[in-house]
Design an enzyme around this catalytic site. Sequence first.
Site, PDB file in Angstrom:
ATOM      1  N   GLU A   1       0.848  -1.200   0.000  1.00  0.00           N
ATOM      2  CA  GLU A   1       0.000   0.000   0.000  1.00  0.00           C
ATOM      3  C   GLU A   1       0.875   1.237   0.000  1.00  0.00           C
ATOM      4  O   GLU A   1       1.994   1.193   0.484  1.00  0.00           O
ATOM      5  CB  GLU A   1      -0.821   0.082   1.298  1.00  0.00           C
ATOM      6  CG  GLU A   1      -1.742  -1.050   1.544  1.00  0.00           C
ATOM      7  CD  GLU A   1      -2.229  -1.066   3.003  1.00  0.00           C
ATOM      8  OE1 GLU A   1      -2.165  -0.021   3.674  1.00  0.00           O
ATOM      9  OE2 GLU A   1      -2.654  -2.131   3.443  1.00  0.00           O
TER      10      GLU A   1
ATOM     11  N   LYS B   1       2.424   4.592   1.377  1.00  0.00           N
ATOM     12  CA  LYS B   1       2.617   5.141   2.723  1.00  0.00           C
ATOM     13  C   LYS B   1       2.346   6.640   2.620  1.00  0.00           C
ATOM     14  O   LYS B   1       3.172   7.408   2.125  1.00  0.00           O
ATOM     15  CB  LYS B   1       4.044   4.880   3.197  1.00  0.00           C
ATOM     16  CG  LYS B   1       4.285   5.332   4.612  1.00  0.00           C
ATOM     17  CD  LYS B   1       5.652   4.867   5.090  1.00  0.00           C
ATOM     18  CE  LYS B   1       5.954   5.323   6.504  1.00  0.00           C
ATOM     19  NZ  LYS B   1       5.792   6.731   6.745  1.00  0.00           N
TER      20      LYS B   1
ATOM     21  N   ASP C   1       1.850  10.414   3.380  1.00  0.00           N
ATOM     22  CA  ASP C   1       2.545  11.337   4.267  1.00  0.00           C
ATOM     23  C   ASP C   1       1.522  12.279   4.902  1.00  0.00           C
ATOM     24  O   ASP C   1       1.328  13.408   4.476  1.00  0.00           O
ATOM     25  CB  ASP C   1       3.566  12.139   3.445  1.00  0.00           C
ATOM     26  CG  ASP C   1       4.601  12.776   4.339  1.00  0.00           C
ATOM     27  OD1 ASP C   1       4.599  12.480   5.546  1.00  0.00           O
ATOM     28  OD2 ASP C   1       5.403  13.572   3.826  1.00  0.00           O
TER      29      ASP C   1
ATOM     30  N   TYR D   1      -6.583   2.058   6.789  1.00  0.00           N
ATOM     31  CA  TYR D   1      -5.813   0.859   6.458  1.00  0.00           C
ATOM     32  C   TYR D   1      -5.675  -0.152   7.590  1.00  0.00           C
ATOM     33  O   TYR D   1      -4.994  -1.151   7.440  1.00  0.00           O
ATOM     34  CB  TYR D   1      -4.414   1.255   5.958  1.00  0.00           C
ATOM     35  CG  TYR D   1      -3.692   2.240   6.876  1.00  0.00           C
ATOM     36  CD1 TYR D   1      -3.608   3.577   6.532  1.00  0.00           C
ATOM     37  CD2 TYR D   1      -3.121   1.820   8.073  1.00  0.00           C
ATOM     38  CE1 TYR D   1      -2.968   4.486   7.353  1.00  0.00           C
ATOM     39  CE2 TYR D   1      -2.485   2.724   8.903  1.00  0.00           C
ATOM     40  CZ  TYR D   1      -2.413   4.053   8.544  1.00  0.00           C
ATOM     41  OH  TYR D   1      -1.789   4.958   9.360  1.00  0.00           O
TER      42      TYR D   1
ATOM     43  N   LYS E   1      10.875   3.023   2.096  1.00  0.00           N
ATOM     44  CA  LYS E   1      10.902   4.476   1.906  1.00  0.00           C
ATOM     45  C   LYS E   1      11.415   4.849   0.519  1.00  0.00           C
ATOM     46  O   LYS E   1      12.395   4.279   0.047  1.00  0.00           O
ATOM     47  CB  LYS E   1      11.821   5.108   2.952  1.00  0.00           C
ATOM     48  CG  LYS E   1      11.367   4.886   4.378  1.00  0.00           C
ATOM     49  CD  LYS E   1      10.265   5.830   4.762  1.00  0.00           C
ATOM     50  CE  LYS E   1      10.843   7.170   5.117  1.00  0.00           C
ATOM     51  NZ  LYS E   1      10.085   7.904   6.088  1.00  0.00           N
TER      52      LYS E   1
ATOM     53  N   CYS F   1      11.812  49.088  -5.253  1.00  0.00           N
ATOM     54  CA  CYS F   1      11.514  48.060  -6.253  1.00  0.00           C
ATOM     55  C   CYS F   1      12.764  47.786  -7.107  1.00  0.00           C
ATOM     56  O   CYS F   1      13.350  48.730  -7.642  1.00  0.00           O
ATOM     57  CB  CYS F   1      10.363  48.528  -7.131  1.00  0.00           C
ATOM     58  SG  CYS F   1      10.148  47.516  -8.599  1.00  0.00           S
TER      59      CYS F   1
ATOM     60  N   CYS G   1      12.063  49.303 -10.824  1.00  0.00           N
ATOM     61  CA  CYS G   1      11.881  50.725 -11.160  1.00  0.00           C
ATOM     62  C   CYS G   1      12.473  51.663 -10.114  1.00  0.00           C
ATOM     63  O   CYS G   1      12.493  52.875 -10.315  1.00  0.00           O
ATOM     64  CB  CYS G   1      10.408  51.034 -11.375  1.00  0.00           C
ATOM     65  SG  CYS G   1       9.458  50.956  -9.849  1.00  0.00           S
TER      66      CYS G   1
ATOM     67  N   CYS H   1       5.322  46.941  -5.016  1.00  0.00           N
ATOM     68  CA  CYS H   1       5.739  48.131  -5.741  1.00  0.00           C
ATOM     69  C   CYS H   1       4.433  48.726  -6.257  1.00  0.00           C
ATOM     70  O   CYS H   1       3.691  48.063  -6.979  1.00  0.00           O
ATOM     71  CB  CYS H   1       6.640  47.762  -6.922  1.00  0.00           C
ATOM     72  SG  CYS H   1       6.820  49.120  -8.080  1.00  0.00           S
TER      73      CYS H   1
ATOM     74  N   CYS I   1       5.592  50.856 -13.466  1.00  0.00           N
ATOM     75  CA  CYS I   1       6.766  49.982 -13.312  1.00  0.00           C
ATOM     76  C   CYS I   1       6.835  49.006 -14.498  1.00  0.00           C
ATOM     77  O   CYS I   1       5.884  48.261 -14.744  1.00  0.00           O
ATOM     78  CB  CYS I   1       6.672  49.217 -12.001  1.00  0.00           C
ATOM     79  SG  CYS I   1       7.951  47.975 -11.807  1.00  0.00           S
TER      80      CYS I   1
END
Length: 721
Positions: A115, A117, A119, A263, A356, A450, A453, A468, A473
């Site tokens: 199956e 795994k 996370d 599961y 893993k 910025c 510009c 900005c 710009c």
Amino acid sequence: MDDKTLQQHYEELKQQIHFHNHRYHVLDAPVISDLEYDKLVVELRQIETEHPDWVTPDSPSQRAGAEPSEKFEKVRHPRPILSLANAFGAEDARLWYERVRKLDDRVEKAGFVVEPKIDGLSVVLHYRDGVFVQGATRGDGEIGEDITANLRTVRAIPLKIPVEQGSGHQESGIKGMGNLPLFTAVQTPSNLTDRLIPNYLPPDYLVVRGEIFIPIKDFDKLNKRLEENGEKTYLNPRNTAAGSLRQLDPAVTAARPLTLLVYQIVHWENNSQSPQEPRSQWKLLEYLKGLGFPVTDVAQRFDDIESAIAFTVTWDKRRDELSYEADGMVIKIDDLNLAAELGFVGKDPRGAIAFKFPAREVTTKLLGIEVEVGRTGVLTPKAVLEPVEINGVIVRNATLHNFDYIAEKDIRPGDRVLVKRAGEVIPYVIGPVVDLRTGAETPYAPPSTCPACGQPVEHFEGEVAWYCVNAACPAQLVRNVEHFVSKGAMDITGLGFKIVEKLIESGLVKDVADIYRLKREDILEAVTKKDRKTEKEPPGKIANNMLAAIETSRRQPLNRLVTALGIHGVGEVSAADLSRHFPSLDLLRAASADQLQMVDGVGPNIAGAIVDWFNRPQNLAVLEKLKVAGVWPVSVGTSPMPSTGPLSGLTFVVTGTLPTFSRDGVKEFIERHGGRVTDSVSKNTSYLVVGESPGSKLQKAQELDVKVIGEEKLRKLAAGD
Ligand code: IVH
């Protein structure tokens, strides 16, 4: 209706809602529309308001609405919630097998279930007489925290099992099901055929374990929305899921796209003979699925360890196909009695092993932090990395989220940093490896002007972003045009970054509406001027295709134009919602902030930004230019596609790469003109639209005498020629 009949109706209503909820959230196969579903819920709530004493904890209304709590109570698990030992690679997995085989040679014949795994976060769910009564976190494995109210909000968790009563062939008579037999959707995993547990009844007391997680797509959507609102984005699906489960206010949890896969059976208590606890992992998965729990459809059973390992290894390469993040596969001995007899080492049962996948995290040097200016003027820090390979992909850049994140993690240029690449998500910097500092690294200071510009940057109340605000710009204009032509907006294929830059540089494009004034020579010049090293096609052809794409974009529906305008906080999702409520630009422009806020997902910030946008003279001038250019949609793309139009009654299949259309673009174009698009060629196909490098569909079409056309002809047909 007398009370008795009404109560009976109420019970049916509850069952119907559970059924449709399961179709939608577990099986991903709804059989009624959202509106019909909402109507059922409204009716249920009405009855419950009149008869509060009828309400039971398994009522669908009980998913939300619980009061925020002060803290979580502790729960002792009925049996320790174990973890898994890890194997890194096939050799490691073989060593595990040899170890357990030596302990008990029945392992050779026990079979294996593999199956994914997931996370996510382990949760423990308690059902008494089929009703969900308690849910807890894993905690230290012995004692967890009671997060029942939060878990109730997770739609994939059944509040009552079985979700439907009945045998495999009986008809339910439930509204919206038509003649669907019960459990049709409860497909058994592919190589398992017999149903061993009659009617999928639960025992008197059942405790199951599963993993709560956020699917990658939903995570991206959530972040996109936050980004549109100038809010802080989440780092990764797992942390977000963990944070969501530990909210004291269930309403917050309810707003997060959490889901579940189960599961394991942790505890089983039954006073009668039937049903019996499944003693094989494979049958267990089928049984839990039959009760209405969400179960992985990736699992497979194998007779021998080598096939199980071979299958596991293939998933290392295919992990991006999963809709969620998986950090490996679990290989479990199928015979659960034998697995239990094998006992455990510490907290790890001997009967299973986590295989893993190689971690997609590496350390590399942060060469510098670049700041990009987005179309709304947002300044985004980007990590420039010493190139590094993460599972076959060379990573040079990574996201640093925002300036607060850099400060919180104290990420400094020159640091060695930990970088993660997960799924399709853009790689991100997890943080610095402080121990490897030389002492020369100095904290990072965000820019006060910025970078494009030189104007001072600004910060808005309640947002993490720096902006900005200079409307002139140049960096913003490039991004603005890029956004305007992008796939989710006006979808003008071919008008790439380099060409846009040239067109702006030469003064031909001063705003997005100027795109519709471009002549062939303008594009030709920009195309010739741009770096053409990678371009294979002659400039003339590129220019023609681009003009055709610009032409097509004039007919884009309203929601796309609203997206394209690039109003602060209005992305694809809000644009679609807004266009449904205000089906023309004039109506949207006339809407007050209060009226705008009646649209789902539009809060005071977005509403304010929209009003502000339509108040700016330079934006109104752009709108006027668009109107003159004939870019003034009246249709809304998200409403049902028209069934009339020049292409109505015609069915199209598309193969190969078309000169100016993207895949989604051509589909939408055909549908907008009344046609239908299907995936495979049959004798019912009216036309096969062929582009470069067509697939086997072309041969099939020729065999079946289906007409084959190119993009140009398609456009002619759509124009009614
Ligand atoms: S079985 C005795 N199966 O991985 C049973 N665990 O490091 C032990 N996990 O804490 C767990 N997907 O949270 C199992 N299909 C799966 C799983 C899974 C994810 C998690 C679980 C566990 C951790 C083990």
